[in-house]
Design an enzyme around this catalytic site. Structure first.
Site, PDB file in Angstrom:
ATOM      1  CG  ASN A   3      -4.394  16.395  -0.554  1.00 15.17           C
ATOM      2  OD1 ASN A   3      -5.479  16.929  -0.500  1.00 15.17           O
ATOM      3  ND2 ASN A   3      -4.146  15.190  -0.107  1.00 15.17           N
TER       4      ASN A   3
ATOM      5  CE  LYS B  93      -3.840   2.236   0.300  1.00 13.37           C
ATOM      6  NZ  LYS B  93      -3.366   2.916  -0.942  1.00 13.37           N
TER       7      LYS B  93
ATOM      8  CB  THR C 203      -2.052  13.700   4.387  1.00 11.92           C
ATOM      9  OG1 THR C 203      -2.494  12.618   3.572  1.00 11.92           O
ATOM     10  CG2 THR C 203      -0.590  13.506   4.729  1.00 11.92           C
TER      11      THR C 203
ATOM     12  N   GLY D 133      -2.603   8.242  -4.272  1.00 12.56           N
ATOM     13  CA  GLY D 133      -1.921   9.440  -4.755  1.00 12.56           C
ATOM     14  C   GLY D 133      -0.689   9.786  -3.940  1.00 12.56           C
ATOM     15  CG  ASP D 134       3.509  10.849  -2.748  1.00 13.52           C
ATOM     16  OD1 ASP D 134       3.379  10.526  -1.566  1.00 13.52           O
ATOM     17  OD2 ASP D 134       4.483  11.527  -3.145  1.00 13.52           O
TER      18      ASP D 134
ATOM     19  CD  GLN E  87       3.282   4.805   2.146  1.00 17.57           C
ATOM     20  OE1 GLN E  87       3.808   5.656   1.442  1.00 17.57           O
ATOM     21  NE2 GLN E  87       2.194   5.051   2.844  1.00 17.57           N
TER      22      GLN E  87
ATOM     23  CB  SER F 250      -5.502   4.845   1.909  1.00 19.43           C
ATOM     24  OG  SER F 250      -5.294   5.918   1.029  1.00 19.43           O
TER      25      SER F 250
ATOM     26  CE  LYS G   2       4.849   7.296  -2.023  1.00 20.07           C
ATOM     27  NZ  LYS G   2       4.172   7.713  -0.777  1.00 20.07           N
TER      28      LYS G   2
ATOM     29  CE  LYS H 105       4.141   7.540   5.474  1.00 16.94           C
ATOM     30  NZ  LYS H 105       3.801   8.520   4.422  1.00 16.94           N
TER      31      LYS H 105
HETATM   32  N1  GLU Z   1       1.205   9.071  -0.530  1.00 11.99           N
HETATM   33  C1  GLU Z   1       0.665   9.018   0.802  1.00 11.99           C
HETATM   34  C2  GLU Z   1       1.762   8.693   1.793  1.00 11.99           C
HETATM   35  O1  GLU Z   1       2.888   9.109   1.605  1.00 11.99           O
HETATM   36  C3  GLU Z   1      -0.579   8.150   0.910  1.00 11.99           C
HETATM   37  C4  GLU Z   1      -0.457   6.764   0.434  1.00 11.99           C
HETATM   38  C5  GLU Z   1      -1.777   5.971   0.402  1.00 11.99           C
HETATM   39  O2  GLU Z   1      -2.824   6.507   0.743  1.00 11.99           O
HETATM   40  O3  GLU Z   1      -1.699   4.794   0.051  1.00 11.99           O
HETATM   41  O4  GLU Z   1       1.563   8.073   2.800  1.00 11.99           O
END
Ligand code: GLU
Length: 449
Positions: free
Chosen positions: A244, A93, A213, A168-169, A114, A381, A129, A117
């Site tokens: 965002n 994810k 976020t 997204g990112d 990630q 998410s 990612k 996190k």
């Molecule tokens: N891009 C965001 C992050 O850095 C969200 C990633 C997601 O929702 O999967 O955590």
């Protein structure tokens, strides 16, 4: 740099050698390994079976060509990436980043971060990612659509609601997710809503995902301020970025009684001592997709735009770097400390350089690392995936209240872990260890795979 336990040195050497030249990935691994010395002396089992080596090596890395035709009928070629880092806790994810700076090292650093996190959220999601060196700036909607369609033409065979769930990112928002989802649906002939998150509300998106976020970072920092009997109330804040994350961090800071005097984009920053006009900021960035340099003209009076320069020269009590990696340097940190900053919360991924982090911590500034502070986006998410799996759609209030609880839990887990490992108040150590332990326990249970 802080020292790395000598048992972990060979792991770092292998990472440096195997991923030559990928400096952001080296930086992210270095920072985590710095924290793990304390874990392996307390729980030596985590050093067995090359577990830490395995955590530093992505499970799978996919690199592909993305050809597309621009509005002048010329063929353009970009490079696409998806790094599937770790699936011990759930399907991979993590977001997709479309930006000219993207390369495999950037995507790997983001996928590595990630993983920890996502573990910190306590939800069943692994880490991944992806993205492309495609530059969306100045491209028409038609060009964006054709690029997204071509990107998905390859990526669809690697993802799925039980396999890998992109979102997204930077450079990828609701518009891009819509085009990507449309192409996935067509290619697979399945309405598999849980394959992507950050979707629009009309086709399976979650309320509060857009805000999550920025809101989440603010909830985290508010709780962190609370540990010293402080709050956002009446505090002068600077939020870098104007995407965002920044927009919704500003919105939540305002609702907590803070004053946000500046934000930025890649051209420079805007200062408004009366407080950034949020409606105008949203109009410029979300509706017109314009530049911040338009802000003073549209505002009328009382604000100004600085071309270039560093936003961190502005005095503030709370700083929320929400633009991009390594945007806040050691020098910026020194200025912020001299100007009396009390808390820094990373809204972006790794926006503070290692030097900057060290300066904040040495000066006793409350410092929240991105992998904890900005986890609200990916956590929401995961809530979107829950809603898709149960074919349900929650209210904004319910979703935001789940988000607030998750952020408070992440804060407390980091604070308690730091305490348990002998470094009270060190949120970097707390986040790294708490995230690592969750992933490591699952990996041990699953055997050497
Ligand atoms: N891009 C965001 C992050 O850095 C969200 C990633 C997601 O929702 O999967 O955590």
């Amino acid at each position: 740099m802080n020292s790395i336990d000598e048992k972990l040195q060979p792991i770092l050497s292998t990472v440096l050698h195997r991923n030559a030249g990928e400096k952001e990935f080296h930086q992210a691994v270095h920072e985590v390994l710095e924290s793990l010395g304390r874990v392996i002396s307390k729980r030596p089992e985590f050093a067995d079976d090359a577990l830490i080596e395995r955590i530093c090596e992505p499970e799978r890395q996919i690199i592909f060509r993305v050809p597309w035709v621009d509005d002048r009928s010329e063929v353009q070629i970009n490079r696409g990436f998806r790094v599937q880092f770790n699936s011990a806790l759930g399907p991979y994810k993590g977001g997709l980043r479309f930006h000219p700076s993207v390369n495999v090292g950037i995507i790997k650093f983001l996928g590595f971060e990630q993983t920890f996190k996502n573990a910190l959220t306590g939800l069943p999601i692994g880490g991944g990612k992806g993205g492309s060196d495609f530059n969306p700036k100045g491209r028409s909607d038609g060009e964006i659509m054709r690029f997204c369609q071509s990107f998905m033409m390859e990526m669809h065979r690697h993802i799925g609601e039980y396999t890998d769930v992109p979102a997204g990112d930077i450079g990828v928002g609701g518009r891009e997710i819509g085009f990507l989802f449309g192409m996935y649906k067509r290619l697979t002939n399945r309405y598999e809503a849980g394959v992507l998150t950050g979707k629009g509300l009309s086709y399976g998106g979650s309320r509060a995902r857009t805000e999550a976020t920025g809101y989440g970072t603010t909830y985290f920092v508010q709780r962190m301020l609370g540990t010293r009997d402080m709050s956002f109330e009446g505090k002068r804040c600077v939020v870098s970025g104007s995407g965002n994350v920044a927009i919704y961090a500003i919105e939540k800071i305002l609702s907590f009684g803070g004053l946000v005097v500046a934000c930025s984009d890649s051209d420079g920053y805007v200062v408004d001592d009366a407080g950034i006009d949020l409606d105008l900021l949203k109009e410029i960035k979300e509706v017109r997709r314009g530049r911040l340099s338009d802000y003073p003209r549209l505002k009328g009076k009382g604000s100004h735009h600085i071309q270039g320069g560093s936003i961190w020269e502005l005095p503030c009590a709370v700083a929320i770097p929400s633009a991009t990696q390594n945007e806040l340097t050691g020098n910026d940190a020194k200025i912020l400390v001299t100007n009396g900053v009390v808390a820094v919360g990373e809204g972006a991924n790794m926006p503070c350089t290692p030097d900057a982090v060290r300066i904040f911590q040495k000066a006793g500034v409350l410092f929240a690392p991105g992998k904890a502070a900005n986890a609200g986006g990916v956590a929401t998410s995961a809530l979107e995936m829950q809603q898709n799996a149960s074919r349900d759609s929650w209210s904004f209030e319910k979703t935001e209240s789940r988000l607030a609880t998750i952020m408070h839990n992440i804060h407390d887990a980091c604070a308690e872990t730091a305490e348990e490992y002998g470094a009270p108040g060190d949120y970097v150590l707390g986040a790294n260890i708490a995230g690592f332990v969750r992933v490591a326990e699952a990996m041990r249970a699953l055997g050497v795979i």
